[in-house]
Design an enzyme around this catalytic site. Structure first.
Site, mmCIF file in Angstrom:
data_model
loop_
_atom_site.group_PDB
_atom_site.id
_atom_site.type_symbol
_atom_site.label_atom_id
_atom_site.label_comp_id
_atom_site.label_asym_id
_atom_site.label_seq_id
_atom_site.Cartn_x
_atom_site.Cartn_y
_atom_site.Cartn_z
ATOM 1 N N MET A 199 0.841 -1.204 0.000
ATOM 2 C CA MET A 199 0.000 0.000 0.000
ATOM 3 C C MET A 199 0.877 1.255 0.000
ATOM 4 O O MET A 199 0.411 2.351 0.298
ATOM 5 C CB MET A 199 -0.953 0.011 1.195
ATOM 6 C CG MET A 199 -2.024 -1.068 1.103
ATOM 7 S SD MET A 199 -3.545 -0.695 2.009
ATOM 8 C CE MET A 199 -2.936 -0.541 3.672
ATOM 9 N N HIS A 243 9.356 -3.315 3.626
ATOM 10 C CA HIS A 243 8.895 -3.560 2.256
ATOM 11 C C HIS A 243 10.069 -3.925 1.345
ATOM 12 O O HIS A 243 9.973 -4.840 0.509
ATOM 13 C CB HIS A 243 8.215 -2.317 1.683
ATOM 14 C CG HIS A 243 6.934 -1.937 2.349
ATOM 15 N ND1 HIS A 243 6.807 -0.791 3.093
ATOM 16 C CD2 HIS A 243 5.730 -2.555 2.380
ATOM 17 C CE1 HIS A 243 5.573 -0.699 3.549
ATOM 18 N NE2 HIS A 243 4.899 -1.758 3.137
ATOM 19 N N GLY A 286 4.843 -10.632 4.131
ATOM 20 C CA GLY A 286 5.591 -10.686 5.376
ATOM 21 C C GLY A 286 4.830 -11.393 6.481
ATOM 22 O O GLY A 286 3.601 -11.376 6.523
ATOM 23 N N LYS A 287 5.589 -11.983 7.402
ATOM 24 C CA LYS A 287 4.984 -12.677 8.543
ATOM 25 C C LYS A 287 4.393 -11.729 9.580
ATOM 26 O O LYS A 287 3.669 -12.177 10.462
ATOM 27 C CB LYS A 287 6.034 -13.562 9.231
ATOM 28 C CG LYS A 287 6.253 -14.912 8.581
ATOM 29 C CD LYS A 287 7.148 -15.757 9.473
ATOM 30 C CE LYS A 287 7.396 -17.130 8.874
ATOM 31 N NZ LYS A 287 8.262 -17.938 9.757
ATOM 32 N N GLN A 326 -3.194 -12.680 7.995
ATOM 33 C CA GLN A 326 -3.373 -12.383 6.574
ATOM 34 C C GLN A 326 -2.634 -13.398 5.714
ATOM 35 O O GLN A 326 -3.166 -13.890 4.712
ATOM 36 C CB GLN A 326 -2.873 -10.973 6.287
ATOM 37 C CG GLN A 326 -2.811 -10.608 4.818
ATOM 38 C CD GLN A 326 -2.268 -9.216 4.611
ATOM 39 O OE1 GLN A 326 -2.970 -8.237 4.820
ATOM 40 N NE2 GLN A 326 -1.015 -9.098 4.186
#
Length: 290
Positions: free
Chosen positions: A37, A44, A155-156, A161
């Site tokens: 996002m 990121h 990502g963890k 999610q």
């Protein structure tokens, strides 16, 4: 010697990104995809670096997805930093940025939506963010249909999610493999997040406590000095005492995020501790696998 900066192509239309993806496939190239996002930080960029090891080309998307924000959440003020994001991605050598506008990805109201199973979507984050995972799964499916990646990196930090998206791709027999990346942390342990910029100086000094309490809970669990419920209560009380407003601090099974039973404990079933708490106006999430 300065590293060479690649001139990245920014694609906005769905037809254009599909055309690009088809060209890559015809050349037998493996597309690795990193959906974001925006407001990119080192967390990121760690996903981007992993993606470069998994495929070529790497496609990164930036889209602030309105569907996953509740009516009282921060959609309007969510940080949008497209120009600085482009500079960071170019330094990483990324060739394609897919940055659709809302009218591109949602030209009409998105009435068809993914509805993930309630047993994994209405707990933890889903309990406190109504409709959140409907919005996440719907936009990810749509992005996958546009980019058509062979692999996608998540990502963890967003553990629930990650679990839901893995299940979605498996059940729909999608040709995209979900690859998880370890949570990227600051030197004091705080998980990097775009929302960390909302923290005041004082709050930022307190914020690493969430990860510290996850580690303390893991130590207590391995010592078998308290029951799981008692360990959760201890962490909850400590967070409140230091000014946090915790939503949950919970031991769960890694494979399905359900509450572990005595059989799981005795047989050392892989567990994960997940936590979410508000510090000031900023809500932070984190987790730690056992």
């Amino acid at each position: 010697m300065m590293s060479k900066v690649i001139k990245m192509e920014t694609v906005r239309s769905l037809n254009q990104i599909r055309k690009k993806s088809l060209e890559f496939k015809e050349n037998f190239q493996t597309i690795a995809f990193v959906p974001t996002m925006g407001n990119l930080h080192d967390g990121h960029l760690s996903l981007v670096k992993l993606a470069k090891k998994c495929g070529d080309p790497v496609v990164v998307s930036i889209f602030v997805n309105k569907l996953q924000f509740g009516p009282n959440e921060d959609f309007e003020k969510y940080p949008r930093t497209l120009y600085s994001d482009i500079e960071k991605l170019e330094k990483e050598g990324i060739y394609i940025l897919f940055a659709p506008k809302e009218k591109d990805l949602y030209p009409v109201e998105q009435e068809f939506r993914i509805n993930p199973p309630k047993d994994i979507s209405n707990i933890l984050e889903g309990e406190f963010r109504d409709g959140y995972f409907i919005g996440v799964t719907t936009v990810v499916l749509k992005l996958f249909l546009c980019v058509q990646p062979k692999v996608a990196i998540f990502g963890k930090k967003d553990y629930q999610q990650l679990m839901i998206l893995k299940n979605m791709t498996q059940q729909f027999a999608m040709p995209t493999k979900i690859i998880h990346a370890e949570t990227f942390r600051a030197s004091d342990g705080l998980a990097l997040s775009s929302r960390n910029i909302y923290l005041s100086t004082r709050e930022r000094s307190i914020a690493p406590m969430l990860f510290k309490e996850l580690n303390n809970a893991k130590i207590l669990f391995k010592k078998e000095s308290d029951s799981i419920k008692e360990i959760e209560k201890i962490a909850f009380r400590k967070l409140i005492d230091f000014g946090w407003e915790p939503d949950y601090f919970s031991f769960r099974r890694q494979n399905d995020l359900q509450i572990p039973n005595s059989y799981d404990v005795i047989n050392k079933t892989p567990l994960v501790i997940l936590a979410a708490a508000k510090l000031g106006t900023t809500r932070l999430i984190d987790n730690l696998e056992i």
